[in-house]
Design a protein around this motif. Sequence first.
Motif, mmCIF file in Angstrom:
data_model
loop_
_atom_site.group_PDB
_atom_site.id
_atom_site.type_symbol
_atom_site.label_atom_id
_atom_site.label_comp_id
_atom_site.label_asym_id
_atom_site.label_seq_id
_atom_site.Cartn_x
_atom_site.Cartn_y
_atom_site.Cartn_z
ATOM 1 N N GLN A 12 10.682 9.705 -3.437
ATOM 2 C CA GLN A 12 9.357 10.303 -3.748
ATOM 3 C C GLN A 12 8.970 11.138 -2.558
ATOM 4 O OE1 GLN A 12 7.383 10.383 -6.766
ATOM 5 N NE2 GLN A 12 6.604 11.994 -5.341
ATOM 6 N N ASP A 13 8.441 12.379 -2.628
ATOM 7 C CA ASP A 13 8.067 13.092 -1.430
ATOM 8 C C ASP A 13 6.435 12.862 -1.737
ATOM 9 O OD1 ASP A 13 10.553 13.673 -0.746
ATOM 10 O OD2 ASP A 13 10.491 15.680 -1.548
ATOM 11 N N PHE A 14 5.808 12.921 -0.423
ATOM 12 C CA PHE A 14 4.393 12.929 -0.242
ATOM 13 C C PHE A 14 4.099 14.104 0.444
ATOM 14 C CE2 PHE A 14 5.492 8.561 -1.055
ATOM 15 C CZ PHE A 14 4.300 7.908 -1.981
ATOM 16 N N ALA A 15 3.181 15.000 -0.155
ATOM 17 C CA ALA A 15 2.818 16.315 0.646
ATOM 18 C C ALA A 15 1.722 16.095 1.587
ATOM 19 C CB ALA A 15 2.383 17.382 -0.524
ATOM 20 N N VAL A 16 2.059 15.958 3.045
ATOM 21 C CA VAL A 16 1.233 15.649 4.065
ATOM 22 C C VAL A 16 1.462 16.778 5.035
ATOM 23 C CG1 VAL A 16 0.392 13.425 3.570
ATOM 24 C CG2 VAL A 16 2.532 13.800 4.805
ATOM 25 N N GLY A 74 -0.733 14.216 -1.644
ATOM 26 C CA GLY A 74 -0.290 14.876 -2.722
ATOM 27 C C GLY A 74 1.119 14.603 -3.097
ATOM 28 N N LEU A 75 1.317 14.129 -4.409
ATOM 29 C CA LEU A 75 2.896 14.016 -4.750
ATOM 30 C C LEU A 75 3.701 15.372 -5.205
ATOM 31 C CD1 LEU A 75 2.387 10.809 -7.008
ATOM 32 C CD2 LEU A 75 3.084 10.933 -4.666
ATOM 33 N N ILE A 96 0.681 -1.129 0.075
ATOM 34 C CA ILE A 96 -0.195 -0.044 -0.040
ATOM 35 C C ILE A 96 0.816 1.321 0.008
ATOM 36 C CG2 ILE A 96 -1.890 -1.030 1.179
ATOM 37 C CD1 ILE A 96 -0.953 0.313 3.819
ATOM 38 N N PRO A 97 0.363 2.468 -0.428
ATOM 39 C CA PRO A 97 0.996 3.796 -0.258
ATOM 40 C C PRO A 97 1.518 4.053 1.342
ATOM 41 C CG PRO A 97 -0.700 3.929 -1.619
ATOM 42 C CD PRO A 97 -0.866 2.824 -0.781
ATOM 43 N N PRO A 98 2.421 4.650 1.358
ATOM 44 C CA PRO A 98 2.916 5.009 2.902
ATOM 45 C C PRO A 98 1.935 5.947 3.732
ATOM 46 C CG PRO A 98 4.152 6.142 1.495
ATOM 47 C CD PRO A 98 3.356 5.359 0.492
ATOM 48 N N VAL A 99 1.169 6.660 3.042
ATOM 49 C CA VAL A 99 0.047 7.733 3.790
ATOM 50 C C VAL A 99 -1.184 7.277 3.104
ATOM 51 C CG1 VAL A 99 1.721 9.266 4.747
ATOM 52 C CG2 VAL A 99 1.099 9.413 2.286
ATOM 53 N N ARG A 124 7.839 4.851 -7.746
ATOM 54 C CA ARG A 124 6.677 4.615 -8.504
ATOM 55 C C ARG A 124 6.778 3.428 -9.337
ATOM 56 N NH1 ARG A 124 4.281 10.507 -10.424
ATOM 57 N NH2 ARG A 124 2.593 9.251 -10.626
ATOM 58 N N GLU A 125 7.718 3.263 -10.104
ATOM 59 C CA GLU A 125 7.795 2.021 -10.765
ATOM 60 C C GLU A 125 8.075 0.680 -9.885
ATOM 61 O OE1 GLU A 125 11.323 2.418 -13.255
ATOM 62 O OE2 GLU A 125 10.687 4.044 -14.351
#
Length: 349
Positions: free
Chosen positions: A245-249, A226-227, A219-222, A339-340
């Motif tokens: 990969q940065d996740f905007a949270v 937003g990417l 699963i995704p980490p959050v 992502r890949e």
Amino acid sequence: MRSRRPHRPLLVTALSCALAGLAAGPATATGDADGSGGVGAEVVRLYEEASVAAQRYEAGRREADEQRGRAQRLERLLDRGRRDIAVLHGDLGRIARAQYRTGGGLPHTVRLLLADSPEELMRGQRVVRQVDLAVDNAVTKSRRAERRLAADESKAASAWQVLERRNDELAGIKRGIERKLEEAQGTLQGQADASAAAGACRGPARLDQPDEAFTQPWIPPVETYGLSAGFGSGGERWASRHTGQDFAVDIGTPVRSVGRGRVVKVSCGGPFGMEVVVRHTGGYFTQYAHLAAVTVDQGERVSTGQWVGQSGTTGNSTGPHLHFEVRLTPQPGSGVDPREWFAERGVRL
């Protein structure tokens, strides 16, 4: 009289990301003696309240939309009523002008007395009855329409007032949650900065885990994100290329393990600030960096979706986000495109 219609825009915007969907179970925590675990749990609890508030906000927004529609319908009725009254007033004017032209302005009784024959007298009586009936009907319709218009104007004004109050209530809900979150996030991040500066992690914040049991292995980490900066992107913030990969949270967002594994590193100093590294089957490692709190110990086994920390902005970070990497080793420099890697495992970011 036109109804007073407020010109303040309807509150239809959704709440911010902090209010948009972090629905977790009630959270409690135990941590070190200074209560850092409690602060982390408070942030998670506020996210839970924010999720409930977001649902209330959306329900209220829909009610406000319906109320706005009712008020607009009343406004249309008012416009139609005003047009009807204008038509009735025009009818009265035409009757008055016709009466003046045919009778020279003389009262009907005088004209009857001046009649030259019984036939003329009978015709005059019929004309009088018809004219009186037309006038009475026109006056009655006009007065009835004016009363209806006054009632509709009152209803419309009341509808807009209800809408105004509802908008104020929704704005208050939003401001209250944002204020609480900002205060708790600031406290959590302040403690995280102190730990990162000292290079020593506090004890893990033992948050109650979400009830959800994931059937998929990855699963995704959050949950909601937003990417932002992606793998391999360039920029002056990095020595060469971006390695993850940065996740905007927002600060305090629960960060979860993307799959089953074992925690091989918990660190609180250096460019990544607070970070957790997990080893997974197949020889891959995942890193979760710039955290505001950790919720696991080194050597601990974790399941898919288990919280390993809370997002923050420790280390070399320009703002709140989760820096996530997939590596071939626990150390930096062996990263692959997340992502890949996720796509090969059926997860689309």
